[in-house]
Write a protein that holds these residues in place. Structure first.
Motif, mmCIF file in Angstrom:
data_model
loop_
_atom_site.group_PDB
_atom_site.id
_atom_site.type_symbol
_atom_site.label_atom_id
_atom_site.label_comp_id
_atom_site.label_asym_id
_atom_site.label_seq_id
_atom_site.Cartn_x
_atom_site.Cartn_y
_atom_site.Cartn_z
ATOM 1 N N ILE A 116 37.338 29.907 21.093
ATOM 2 C CA ILE A 116 38.143 30.376 22.094
ATOM 3 C C ILE A 116 37.529 31.032 23.247
ATOM 4 N N GLU A 117 37.432 30.070 24.638
ATOM 5 C CA GLU A 117 36.596 30.734 25.586
ATOM 6 C C GLU A 117 37.466 31.609 26.578
ATOM 7 N N ARG A 118 37.417 32.743 27.045
ATOM 8 C CA ARG A 118 38.141 33.450 27.730
ATOM 9 C C ARG A 118 37.663 33.243 29.198
ATOM 10 N N LYS A 119 38.594 32.701 29.953
ATOM 11 C CA LYS A 119 38.287 32.543 31.429
ATOM 12 C C LYS A 119 38.969 33.562 32.136
ATOM 13 N N MET A 120 38.219 34.321 33.092
ATOM 14 C CA MET A 120 39.081 35.176 33.935
ATOM 15 C C MET A 120 38.984 34.678 35.402
ATOM 16 N N THR A 121 39.975 35.135 36.052
ATOM 17 C CA THR A 121 40.041 34.767 37.520
ATOM 18 C C THR A 121 38.966 35.489 38.146
ATOM 19 N N GLU A 122 38.565 35.456 39.426
ATOM 20 C CA GLU A 122 37.823 36.326 40.236
ATOM 21 C C GLU A 122 38.510 37.961 40.446
ATOM 22 N N GLU A 123 40.089 37.671 40.551
ATOM 23 C CA GLU A 123 40.708 38.942 40.512
ATOM 24 C C GLU A 123 40.586 39.828 39.389
ATOM 25 N N LYS A 148 38.100 39.821 37.148
ATOM 26 C CA LYS A 148 36.834 40.452 37.074
ATOM 27 C C LYS A 148 36.633 41.648 37.880
ATOM 28 N N ARG A 149 37.442 41.355 39.231
ATOM 29 C CA ARG A 149 37.280 42.819 40.165
ATOM 30 C C ARG A 149 37.818 43.823 39.651
ATOM 31 N N ALA A 150 39.097 43.554 38.895
ATOM 32 C CA ALA A 150 40.001 44.694 38.066
ATOM 33 C C ALA A 150 39.309 45.052 36.991
ATOM 34 N N ALA A 151 38.461 44.512 36.305
ATOM 35 C CA ALA A 151 37.816 44.810 35.183
ATOM 36 C C ALA A 151 36.595 45.773 35.450
#
Length: 104
Positions: free
Chosen positions: A81-88, A90-93
Motif C-alpha cells: 500500500i503506497e501512501r500518496k499525499m497531496t502537496e497540501e 505534505k505542507r500540513a504535516a
C-alpha cells in the motif's frame, strides 16, 4: 551453532508465526533482533494482549524469544500500500512537525 560465534548469522535470524484452527492465540518465535525489539515494544504498549513466552540463551545472551498474542492480529496483505499525499497534506504535516520540534 558454532561455539566460536557470539551472534547468529542473518540466515539464522528467523521469525516464525504459528497458530492452529482450534486456539485463539498465535505464537511468534524470533531470533531477529529487529523483531525482538518490535515485540518487546508491543508488550510494553499493550500487556493485556501481548505476552512474552520462553527466551533462548546462548553463552548467557538472549538470542531468541517467543511471544503469544491473539490470532486475530495476524494478517496478510495482498499488495503493498503506497501512501500518496497531496502537496497540501505534505505542507500540513511539515507544519505539525515544526510545532512538535518547537521551531515554529
Amino acid at each position: 551453532m558454532n561455539s566460536q560465534r557470539m551472534a547468529l548469522s542473518r540466515y539464522e535470524q528467523e521469525t516464525i508465526v504459528n497458530f492452529n484452527a482450534e486456539e485463539d492465540t498465535a505464537e511468534l518465535y524470533t531470533a531477529d533482533p529487529v523483531w525482538i525489539r518490535k515485540m518487546d515494544k508491543l508488550i510494553k504498549q499493550n500487556p493485556e494482549q501481548f505476552k512474552r513466552g520462553k527466551s533462548e540463551q546462548y553463552e548467557g545472551k538472549v538470542i531468541a524469544k517467543r511471544y503469544i498474542f491473539p490470532k486475530r492480529f495476524v494478517t496478510i496483505r495482498s499488495k503493498d500500500i503506497e501512501r500518496k499525499m497531496t502537496e497540501e497534506q505534505k505542507r500540513a504535516a511539515a507544519e505539525r512537525m515544526k510545532g512538535l520540534n518547537g521551531t515554529r
